[in-house]
Structures are given as structure tokens and as C-alpha cells.
Scaffold this active site. Structure first.
Site, PDB file in Angstrom:
ATOM      1  N   VAL A 152       0.837  -1.194   0.000  1.00 20.41           N
ATOM      2  CA  VAL A 152       0.000   0.000   0.000  1.00 20.41           C
ATOM      3  C   VAL A 152       0.880   1.255   0.000  1.00 20.41           C
ATOM      4  CG1 VAL A 152      -1.750   1.323   1.287  1.00 20.41           C
ATOM      5  CG2 VAL A 152      -1.923  -1.173   1.138  1.00 20.41           C
ATOM      6  N   CYS A 153       1.994   1.198   0.717  1.00 25.97           N
ATOM      7  CA  CYS A 153       2.860   2.371   0.881  1.00 25.97           C
ATOM      8  C   CYS A 153       3.270   3.013  -0.452  1.00 25.97           C
ATOM      9  CB  CYS A 153       4.093   2.025   1.708  1.00 25.97           C
ATOM     10  SG  CYS A 153       3.699   1.455   3.381  1.00 25.97           S
TER      11      CYS A 153
END
Length: 187
Positions: free
Chosen positions: A46-47
Site C-alpha cells: 500500500v505504501c
């Protein structure tokens, strides 16, 4: 820190920015609005989507007088390696701060207990270093840079226009409210 109205604490760290390692302190955030964009770890899932989204809004933030500090508990060396190998992260022009000693994560009360990783937290300080906005989401929920830009515009407007507040979904140029007894029960 981590509570609206608290003050940025002294710190020193090293960031990766513009192809260089840069030593930074709280002085680099004072005198301007600053986004402290904490994320769990480099080389994750997700980062990079969040950091790329923020990179796409960086020019708009800079035009508003806002600096961005992305922070994880990885080292600045890891940030460089990720920047050099990921097309999404390669777009980043803002600071990628190494917080391997957890100084910033602890100062913002944003370190996940027993894990050693930062939570997915966004903190915005004003030019005096006072915390004005806080958002923390669970690890599996990414943030939206456009909404962050909107919130910063609202916070700046609110500070610059005493006696006015920005209602839900306020966008720059929209009407604001002037709280008074005359508005009670009328909204």
C-alpha cells in the site's frame, strides 16, 4: 505530540531528497506548513501507492508553501535503494526521512507497539510547528493526497480568517460559516 495543538519537538534525522542524503532538524519544517507522512515500511504494497499519489500532488503542495516529509523506520539508505528501483517511488521529490531510531515516530505518538514500525499516520504542522491536522488509518487502508491538499487549504484558510470555519467538503472558494448564536439550530 499527536494531539492537535501540540508543538513539533526538536529532532535530527537524515533524509533522502533529490538524489542526496540531507541532514534535517525541526528548523527545516518551521516557517512553513509541513506534512509528516508516516508509513510502515519501504518495499511494501500500500505504501508505494500512497507515496506516488503524494508525489503527484507535491508541486501543488509546494505552491501552497507546504513541505513534505515522508517518514518510516527504515534507513535513508533503504529509501535511496527503493527510490532507485521502484517506478512509483522514483517519482518522489520530497524528503524521505529515515527514522530507524524511532525518534519521530515516538514524538508523534505514531509507533506501532511491539512491532517497531510507524503507523499509517499523517500529521500537518503550521509554520509555528503546531500540529493542526491528524489522520491515522489501519495498515490496509491507503490515504488520498487530494483530500490531504483539501484539508490543508481549509486549515490555512481557517487560520488566516479568524471567525470563519470551513464546513464539510469545503473547497477553496466555497462559502464558509461564521459561528454565532444566530446559527444555532439553523444548519
Amino acid at each position: 505530540m499527536g494531539i492537535i495543538g501540540s508543538k513539533l519537538q526538536p529532532f535530527s534525522a537524515t533524509s533522502f531528497k533529490d538524489g542526496k542524503f540531507v541532514d534535517i532538524t525541526e528548523a527545516d519544517a518551521l516557517g512553513k506548513w509541513a506534512v509528516w507522512f508516516f508509513y510502515p515500511a519501504d518495499f511494501t504494497f500500500v505504501c508505494p501507492t500512497e507515496l506516488e499519489d503524494l508525489a503527484d500532488s507535491y508541486a501543488d503542495l509546494q505552491a501552497m508553501g507546504v513541505e513534505v516529509f515522508a517518514v518510516s523506520t527504515d534507513t535513508h539508505f533503504s529509501h535511496k535503494a527503493w527510490h532507485d528501483t521502484s517506478p512509483a517511488i522514483g517519482k518522489i521529490k520530497y524528503h524521505m526521512v529515515g527514522d530507524q531510531n524511532h525518534t519521530l515516530s515516538l514524538a508523534f505518538n505514531n509507533l506501532r507497539d511491539g512491532v517497531g514500525l510507524a503507523d499509517r499516520g499523517t500529521f500537518v504542522t503550521d509554520p509555528e510547528g503546531v500540529l493542526q491536522l491528524v489522520e491515522v488509518t489501519p495498515e490496509g487502508v491507503g490515504r488520498n493526497a487530494a483530500e490531504l491538499v483539501r484539508k490543508i487549504k481549509a486549515a490555512k484558510y481557517w487560520q488566516e480568517h479568524p471567525g470563519q470555519v470551513c464546513p464539510a467538503k469545503w473547497e477553496e472558494g466555497s462559502e464558509t460559516l461564521a459561528p454565532s448564536i444566530d446559527l444555532v439550530g439553523k444548519i
